[in-house]
Scaffold this motif. Structure first.
Motif, PDB file in Angstrom:
ATOM      1  N   LEU A 250       0.968  -0.980   0.076  1.00 49.43           N
ATOM      2  CA  LEU A 250       0.145   0.070  -0.351  1.00 49.43           C
ATOM      3  C   LEU A 250       0.763   1.435  -0.052  1.00 49.43           C
ATOM      4  O   LEU A 250       0.232   2.447  -1.058  1.00 49.43           O
ATOM      5  CB  LEU A 250      -0.694  -0.656   1.397  1.00 49.43           C
ATOM      6  CG  LEU A 250      -1.796  -1.311   1.233  1.00 49.43           C
ATOM      7  CD1 LEU A 250      -3.101  -1.416   2.575  1.00 49.43           C
ATOM      8  CD2 LEU A 250      -3.098  -1.041   0.228  1.00 49.43           C
ATOM      9  N   LEU A 251       1.700   1.053   0.886  1.00 46.14           N
ATOM     10  CA  LEU A 251       2.752   2.437   0.305  1.00 46.14           C
ATOM     11  C   LEU A 251       3.964   2.758  -0.027  1.00 46.14           C
ATOM     12  O   LEU A 251       3.659   3.446  -0.911  1.00 46.14           O
ATOM     13  CB  LEU A 251       3.794   2.516   1.735  1.00 46.14           C
ATOM     14  CG  LEU A 251       4.595   3.867   2.097  1.00 46.14           C
ATOM     15  CD1 LEU A 251       3.290   4.573   1.994  1.00 46.14           C
ATOM     16  CD2 LEU A 251       5.334   3.613   3.959  1.00 46.14           C
ATOM     17  N   SER A 252       4.245   1.827  -0.569  1.00 47.90           N
ATOM     18  CA  SER A 252       5.670   1.711  -1.374  1.00 47.90           C
ATOM     19  C   SER A 252       4.684   1.305  -3.150  1.00 47.90           C
ATOM     20  O   SER A 252       5.600   2.205  -3.890  1.00 47.90           O
ATOM     21  CB  SER A 252       6.951   0.918  -1.258  1.00 47.90           C
ATOM     22  OG  SER A 252       7.117   1.452   0.048  1.00 47.90           O
ATOM     23  N   VAL A 253       4.853   0.437  -2.947  1.00 47.31           N
ATOM     24  CA  VAL A 253       4.136  -0.341  -4.589  1.00 47.31           C
ATOM     25  C   VAL A 253       3.045   1.035  -5.211  1.00 47.31           C
ATOM     26  O   VAL A 253       3.377   1.688  -5.760  1.00 47.31           O
ATOM     27  CB  VAL A 253       3.080  -1.058  -4.651  1.00 47.31           C
ATOM     28  CG1 VAL A 253       3.096  -1.605  -5.929  1.00 47.31           C
ATOM     29  CG2 VAL A 253       4.952  -2.372  -4.478  1.00 47.31           C
ATOM     30  N   LEU A 254       1.979   0.978  -3.925  1.00 50.67           N
ATOM     31  CA  LEU A 254       0.725   1.961  -4.720  1.00 50.67           C
ATOM     32  C   LEU A 254       1.407   3.477  -4.692  1.00 50.67           C
ATOM     33  O   LEU A 254       1.039   4.036  -4.988  1.00 50.67           O
ATOM     34  CB  LEU A 254      -0.067   1.992  -3.996  1.00 50.67           C
ATOM     35  CG  LEU A 254      -1.136  -0.047  -4.598  1.00 50.67           C
ATOM     36  CD1 LEU A 254      -2.771  -0.073  -4.208  1.00 50.67           C
ATOM     37  CD2 LEU A 254      -0.616   0.120  -6.047  1.00 50.67           C
ATOM     38  N   GLN A 357      -4.681  15.995 -15.297  1.00 52.12           N
ATOM     39  CA  GLN A 357      -5.260  15.271 -15.304  1.00 52.12           C
ATOM     40  C   GLN A 357      -4.227  13.616 -15.990  1.00 52.12           C
ATOM     41  O   GLN A 357      -4.525  13.326 -15.698  1.00 52.12           O
ATOM     42  CB  GLN A 357      -6.787  15.781 -16.395  1.00 52.12           C
ATOM     43  CG  GLN A 357      -7.145  16.540 -15.677  1.00 52.12           C
ATOM     44  CD  GLN A 357      -8.845  16.364 -16.437  1.00 52.12           C
ATOM     45  OE1 GLN A 357      -8.355  16.812 -17.941  1.00 52.12           O
ATOM     46  NE2 GLN A 357     -10.276  16.325 -16.573  1.00 52.12           N
ATOM     47  N   ARG A 358      -4.230  14.751 -16.764  1.00 49.99           N
ATOM     48  CA  ARG A 358      -1.902  13.620 -17.782  1.00 49.99           C
ATOM     49  C   ARG A 358      -1.930  12.913 -16.514  1.00 49.99           C
ATOM     50  O   ARG A 358      -0.808  12.098 -16.572  1.00 49.99           O
ATOM     51  CB  ARG A 358      -1.546  14.672 -18.455  1.00 49.99           C
ATOM     52  CG  ARG A 358      -2.385  14.811 -19.974  1.00 49.99           C
ATOM     53  CD  ARG A 358      -1.488  15.019 -20.689  1.00 49.99           C
ATOM     54  NE  ARG A 358      -0.214  16.622 -20.516  1.00 49.99           N
ATOM     55  CZ  ARG A 358      -0.871  17.511 -20.520  1.00 49.99           C
ATOM     56  NH1 ARG A 358      -2.018  17.708 -21.400  1.00 49.99           N
ATOM     57  NH2 ARG A 358      -0.437  19.038 -20.251  1.00 49.99           N
ATOM     58  N   LEU A 359      -1.480  13.622 -15.262  1.00 47.76           N
ATOM     59  CA  LEU A 359      -0.340  13.779 -14.616  1.00 47.76           C
ATOM     60  C   LEU A 359      -1.203  11.880 -13.884  1.00 47.76           C
ATOM     61  O   LEU A 359      -0.987  11.478 -13.370  1.00 47.76           O
ATOM     62  CB  LEU A 359      -0.519  14.801 -13.020  1.00 47.76           C
ATOM     63  CG  LEU A 359      -0.512  14.015 -11.881  1.00 47.76           C
ATOM     64  CD1 LEU A 359       1.341  13.253 -12.110  1.00 47.76           C
ATOM     65  CD2 LEU A 359       0.548  15.147 -10.956  1.00 47.76           C
ATOM     66  N   GLN A 360      -2.854  12.552 -13.470  1.00 51.13           N
ATOM     67  CA  GLN A 360      -3.168  12.162 -12.419  1.00 51.13           C
ATOM     68  C   GLN A 360      -3.585   9.973 -13.557  1.00 51.13           C
ATOM     69  O   GLN A 360      -3.328   8.585 -12.890  1.00 51.13           O
ATOM     70  CB  GLN A 360      -4.508  12.264 -12.227  1.00 51.13           C
ATOM     71  CG  GLN A 360      -4.914  13.018 -11.006  1.00 51.13           C
ATOM     72  CD  GLN A 360      -6.827  13.158 -11.630  1.00 51.13           C
ATOM     73  OE1 GLN A 360      -7.454  14.119 -12.282  1.00 51.13           O
ATOM     74  NE2 GLN A 360      -7.091  13.186 -10.184  1.00 51.13           N
ATOM     75  N   ALA A 361      -3.540  10.269 -14.715  1.00 49.83           N
ATOM     76  CA  ALA A 361      -3.815   8.521 -15.641  1.00 49.83           C
ATOM     77  C   ALA A 361      -1.775   8.132 -15.960  1.00 49.83           C
ATOM     78  O   ALA A 361      -2.210   7.044 -15.528  1.00 49.83           O
ATOM     79  CB  ALA A 361      -3.548   9.364 -17.367  1.00 49.83           C
ATOM     80  N   ALA A 362      -0.759   9.017 -15.353  1.00 50.05           N
ATOM     81  CA  ALA A 362       0.218   8.448 -15.546  1.00 50.05           C
ATOM     82  C   ALA A 362       0.341   8.004 -14.002  1.00 50.05           C
ATOM     83  O   ALA A 362       0.606   6.894 -14.419  1.00 50.05           O
ATOM     84  CB  ALA A 362       1.148   9.705 -15.562  1.00 50.05           C
ATOM     85  N   MET A 363      -0.543   8.546 -13.462  1.00 44.97           N
ATOM     86  CA  MET A 363      -0.531   7.743 -11.567  1.00 44.97           C
ATOM     87  C   MET A 363      -1.546   5.897 -12.008  1.00 44.97           C
ATOM     88  O   MET A 363      -0.646   5.344 -11.574  1.00 44.97           O
ATOM     89  CB  MET A 363      -0.652   8.289 -11.164  1.00 44.97           C
ATOM     90  CG  MET A 363      -0.171  10.249 -10.436  1.00 44.97           C
ATOM     91  SD  MET A 363      -1.313  10.468  -9.371  1.00 44.97           S
ATOM     92  CE  MET A 363       0.145  11.551  -8.161  1.00 44.97           C
ATOM     93  N   ASP A 364      -1.803   6.819 -12.787  1.00 46.34           N
ATOM     94  CA  ASP A 364      -2.661   5.237 -12.837  1.00 46.34           C
ATOM     95  C   ASP A 364      -2.149   4.508 -13.753  1.00 46.34           C
ATOM     96  O   ASP A 364      -1.610   3.156 -14.114  1.00 46.34           O
ATOM     97  CB  ASP A 364      -4.033   5.461 -13.382  1.00 46.34           C
ATOM     98  CG  ASP A 364      -4.787   4.301 -14.148  1.00 46.34           C
ATOM     99  OD1 ASP A 364      -5.593   3.573 -13.113  1.00 46.34           O
ATOM    100  OD2 ASP A 364      -4.867   4.211 -15.169  1.00 46.34           O
ATOM    101  N   ASP A 365      -1.223   4.635 -15.179  1.00 45.60           N
ATOM    102  CA  ASP A 365      -0.892   3.690 -15.755  1.00 45.60           C
ATOM    103  C   ASP A 365       0.135   3.659 -15.180  1.00 45.60           C
ATOM    104  O   ASP A 365       1.282   2.031 -15.363  1.00 45.60           O
ATOM    105  CB  ASP A 365      -0.107   4.832 -16.788  1.00 45.60           C
ATOM    106  CG  ASP A 365       0.345   3.880 -17.725  1.00 45.60           C
ATOM    107  OD1 ASP A 365       0.477   3.092 -18.452  1.00 45.60           O
ATOM    108  OD2 ASP A 365       1.735   3.758 -17.811  1.00 45.60           O
ATOM    109  N   GLY A 366       1.324   3.819 -14.222  1.00 48.74           N
ATOM    110  CA  GLY A 366       2.059   3.507 -12.976  1.00 48.74           C
ATOM    111  C   GLY A 366       1.636   2.117 -12.295  1.00 48.74           C
ATOM    112  O   GLY A 366       2.545   1.542 -11.680  1.00 48.74           O
TER     113      GLY A 366
END
Length: 393
Positions: A250-254, A357-366
């Motif tokens: 939860l902390l490191s990976v996500l 919004q692109r930042l949030q998409a990049a977070m989701d992709d990662g």
């Protein structure tokens, strides 16, 4: 018979060290002839032999010492605490090894075993841990030197306020990221010292991030920004996870995985050199934290077929606990838009909003990529990523 000349060395100056060394080299049944001109030698040698179980006698030429059984009996039940290198790690070190160095000869008896409840190699280990620790130790940086604080640029008041708000948010999150590895560290059996060392450096990294983000926030004399109830609820939920692997997930990976994208965003849109420097330095450290979390879970997933089910349950449990909270502090979201916009025209704000919004998409992709590395199929990885807290961490 072996002869040992102590010359003027007395027991008050460490003569016993030479006597012990000489006795270790004697074959069974032999005697050690000890001579020297310290006036108290015979008295002190007699008392030392009595305390160690050796046989003492004297003649006109000096003192005679025969090794007694006590020293041999003392170590008769001793055992090696595995081997000193990673290939000498045992899966479940016994509690009575306690704080003994890995690879040491552990005398039987001793203090009551210390309760290190995380004491299974498969629960904590990653083969990458020794290399990551070596990298972490070599990559430590001094906030007073690594950041050119004199490079501060005077910003418009509203832009500076946006920086301060984001820095406030970063400090809040990094405080949670410090507490969690520190708590886990104290529970890990010292036999797995590379993991302990790595978590200790991780806590030190977070302490340094808190320092530089706080210092940047206060650089122009501003007060700190806001702290939302939803944001604190999201971070507090991380503190309740007692399982080592689930807490790391939860902390490191996500969480910290999402922060890699956030720090890259701030590096790109930083309005001044100091903000760019502190976010860039922190990002290097955070990448190492994420690497250990992923490596550890890959190691455990290969051994525990139930792991992915437990990871999924942890995500769902946290989502359900936070479903009624507001998520990301609106002040933080708006501050990110302002930093990406760079100016106050409608067109610039629209660009800034699109960038977030692109930042949030990049977070989701990662998140989805890391989940797939852990063995989740793409559709399940996408589903779990969507359940991640809106507070980013």
């Amino acid at each position: 018979m072996t002869r040992l000349d102590l010359e003027g060395l007395g027991f008050a100056q460490g003569a016993h060290i030479l006597v012990e060394r000489a006795l270790r080299g004697l074959p069974p049944g032999d005697r050690l002839h000890v001579v020297g001109h310290d006036p108290a030698l015979a008295v002190h040698l007699r008392g030392w032999c009595r305390s160690r179980g050796h046989v003492f006698s004297a003649d006109q030429h000096g003192s005679l010492v025969s090794p007694g059984p006590a020293e041999r009996q003392r170590w008769a039940g001793a055992e090696r605490a595995g081997g000193p290198r990673p290939d000498g790690i045992v899966r479940r070190p016994p509690p009575h090894w306690g704080l003994a160095a890995r690879g040491a000869l552990v005398e039987a008896g001793g203090p009551t075993p210390v309760g290190f409840d995380i004491a299974d190699r498969d629960v904590v280990w990653a083969d990458l841990a020794p290399r990551l620790y070596a990298h972490a130790a070599a990559a430590q940086w001094d906030p007073a030197v690594a950041v050119d604080w004199s490079a501060a640029t005077e910003l418009p008041e509203d832009i500076e306020a946006a920086v301060v708000q984001v820095m406030t948010y970063l400090v809040e999150n990094e405080q949670a990221a410090l507490v969690i590895p520190a708590r886990l560290l104290a529970r890990i059996h010292p036999h797995f010292r590379e993991v302990q060392q790595l978590l200790a450096v991780q806590a030190a990294d977070e302490a340094r991030h808190i320092e530089v983000f706080s210092r940047r926030a206060l650089l122009t004399g501003s007060e700190l920004g806001t702290s939302s109830a939803g944001g604190r609820a999201s971070l507090t939920s991380l503190l309740f996870e007692a399982d080592f692997s689930l807490a790391s997930f939860l902390l490191s990976v996500l969480g910290e995985g999402a922060f890699l994208a956030l720090l890259a965003f701030l590096d790109e849109h930083a309005p001044d050199p100091v903000t760019r420097q502190v976010t860039r330095l922190a990002r290097v450290d955070e990448a190492r934290h994420v690497a250990f979390g992923v490596a550890h879970l890959e190691h455990q997933a290969a051994l525990d077929p139930t792991l992915r089910g437990r990871l999924r349950a942890a995500v769902e449990r946290r989502h359900d606990a936070l479903v009624d909270t507001a998520g990301l502090n609106a002040d933080v979201y708006d501050a990110l838009v302002v930093l990406a916009a760079g100016e106050w025209t409608p067109a610039a704000i629209a660009r800034g909003y699109a960038a977030v919004q692109r930042l949030q998409a990049a977070m989701d992709d990662g998140r989805r990529q890391r989940l797939e590395r852990l063995g989740f199929p793409p559709d399940e990885a996408a589903e779990l990523s969507a359940l991640h807290t809106r507070n980013f961490m």
